[in-house]
Design a protein around this motif. Sequence first.
Motif, PDB file in Angstrom:
ATOM      1  N   ALA A 177      34.543 -61.084 -10.952  1.00 12.47           N
ATOM      2  CA  ALA A 177      35.096 -61.467  -9.842  1.00 12.47           C
ATOM      3  C   ALA A 177      33.881 -63.068  -9.519  1.00 12.47           C
ATOM      4  N   ASP A 178      33.454 -62.955 -11.204  1.00  6.63           N
ATOM      5  CA  ASP A 178      32.567 -63.966 -11.249  1.00  6.63           C
ATOM      6  C   ASP A 178      34.232 -65.471 -10.482  1.00  6.63           C
ATOM      7  N   ARG A 179      33.279 -66.015  -9.566  1.00  9.08           N
ATOM      8  CA  ARG A 179      33.715 -67.114  -8.967  1.00  9.08           C
ATOM      9  C   ARG A 179      35.055 -68.022 -10.036  1.00  9.08           C
ATOM     10  N   GLN A 180      34.329 -68.712 -11.365  1.00  8.76           N
ATOM     11  CA  GLN A 180      35.153 -69.519 -12.050  1.00  8.76           C
ATOM     12  C   GLN A 180      36.053 -68.511 -12.640  1.00  8.76           C
ATOM     13  N   GLU A 181      36.133 -67.635 -12.572  1.00 11.59           N
ATOM     14  CA  GLU A 181      36.859 -66.872 -13.099  1.00 11.59           C
ATOM     15  C   GLU A 181      37.965 -66.743 -12.036  1.00 11.59           C
ATOM     16  N   LEU A 182      37.723 -66.259 -11.415  1.00 14.78           N
ATOM     17  CA  LEU A 182      38.404 -65.868 -10.471  1.00 14.78           C
ATOM     18  C   LEU A 182      39.327 -67.633  -9.971  1.00 14.78           C
ATOM     19  N   PHE A 183      38.806 -68.235  -9.975  1.00 13.59           N
ATOM     20  CA  PHE A 183      39.979 -69.509  -9.595  1.00 13.59           C
ATOM     21  C   PHE A 183      40.623 -69.627 -10.895  1.00 13.59           C
ATOM     22  N   SER A 184      40.767 -69.277 -11.489  1.00  5.87           N
ATOM     23  CA  SER A 184      41.335 -69.849 -13.513  1.00  5.87           C
ATOM     24  C   SER A 184      42.208 -68.772 -12.820  1.00  5.87           C
TER      25      SER A 184
END
Length: 356
Positions: free
Chosen positions: A83-90
């Motif tokens: 649920a890390d924001r950068q990973e969610l955008f990816s």
Amino acid sequence: MIRVLLVEDSATMRGHLRESLAADPELHVVGEATDGGQAVEMVGRLRPDVVTMDMMLPTMSGLVATEHIMAEHPTPILVVSSADRQELFSTYNALAAGAVDVLEKPRGDDSDADWGRRLRSAVRLVSRIRVITHPRARLDRRRPAGMAPPPPAPAAPLPTAGTLRLVAVGASTGGPRALTDLLCSLPAGFRPPVLCVQHIAASEPFAEAFSDWLAGQTGRDISYARDWTPVEALAGRVVLAPPDRHLLVRDGVLRLSDEPPRYSCRPSVDVLFESVATELGAFAAGCLLTGMGRDGADGLLKMRTHGGVTFAQDEASCVVYGMPREAALLGAAAYVLPPARIAARLAELHPAGSRR
């Protein structure tokens, strides 16, 4: 036997994935990749039925690996993301590039108790999806350099322009890409509010990131619905159903509901479509996009019988031709088109500058 390739750089997480899948004798791990380049090579060599894909990988990211796999060896991909924001955008970029579903990684709290069961269920579900070559890759390969795209088919007659007050959209598996295509293809001056139900992971970080990601992809004003918001105040905006809440229109305002799920779905596309049919009749349009199951088909039929103009996504552009197929079989869809052409028809119904 369902053959699974694990793509994950953490040895601990790979072990957890492996052990969780081992509880089902029909799920067989055929390989494990620790970076994106290795994943692409192993998919070509092993031809698994499903790939579980981490996003944050060394050498080649999970997003780039997804794009290569869907262009070269189309395979159902389940993104297993934190649920890390950068990973969610990816993650949402990967869904737009052809991955078919996402499962949040274990959180380290009580919600992990049935994580293994949810993983096995997701892998089984994804394995049944017939994927296609990534659309951009398919076009690049088949259209000679310099050749223009084929002209669109002649449009069927539409209701009188300028009468459209609201658009209701429903989507599930494959929806992020289809929604992006539809919203990007609407003209900048398109004023009717767009209400959308997208079946997606219910956790708050996933939901918040989705609205921000979709706004960044489309350049539109996108937010989650708030109870009691007047529809008249939403001109030019895209409003999403919040996680685990039904969205409907009643007496000119948005309402959120905790009523039981429909077809195991909350939010439900049917709930939105049925309320819009009753509230706005011929002044609304309904669009049912890619997804598994039949949520939305009955509601789209109700919209059509109440005079609304109705669209279903065509099979060729769908990641999963489930919900739109059910609508087509019911006769609920007046027009069956890819998302960009649905947008063009909506624009004809409400030309820039037209008023109610």
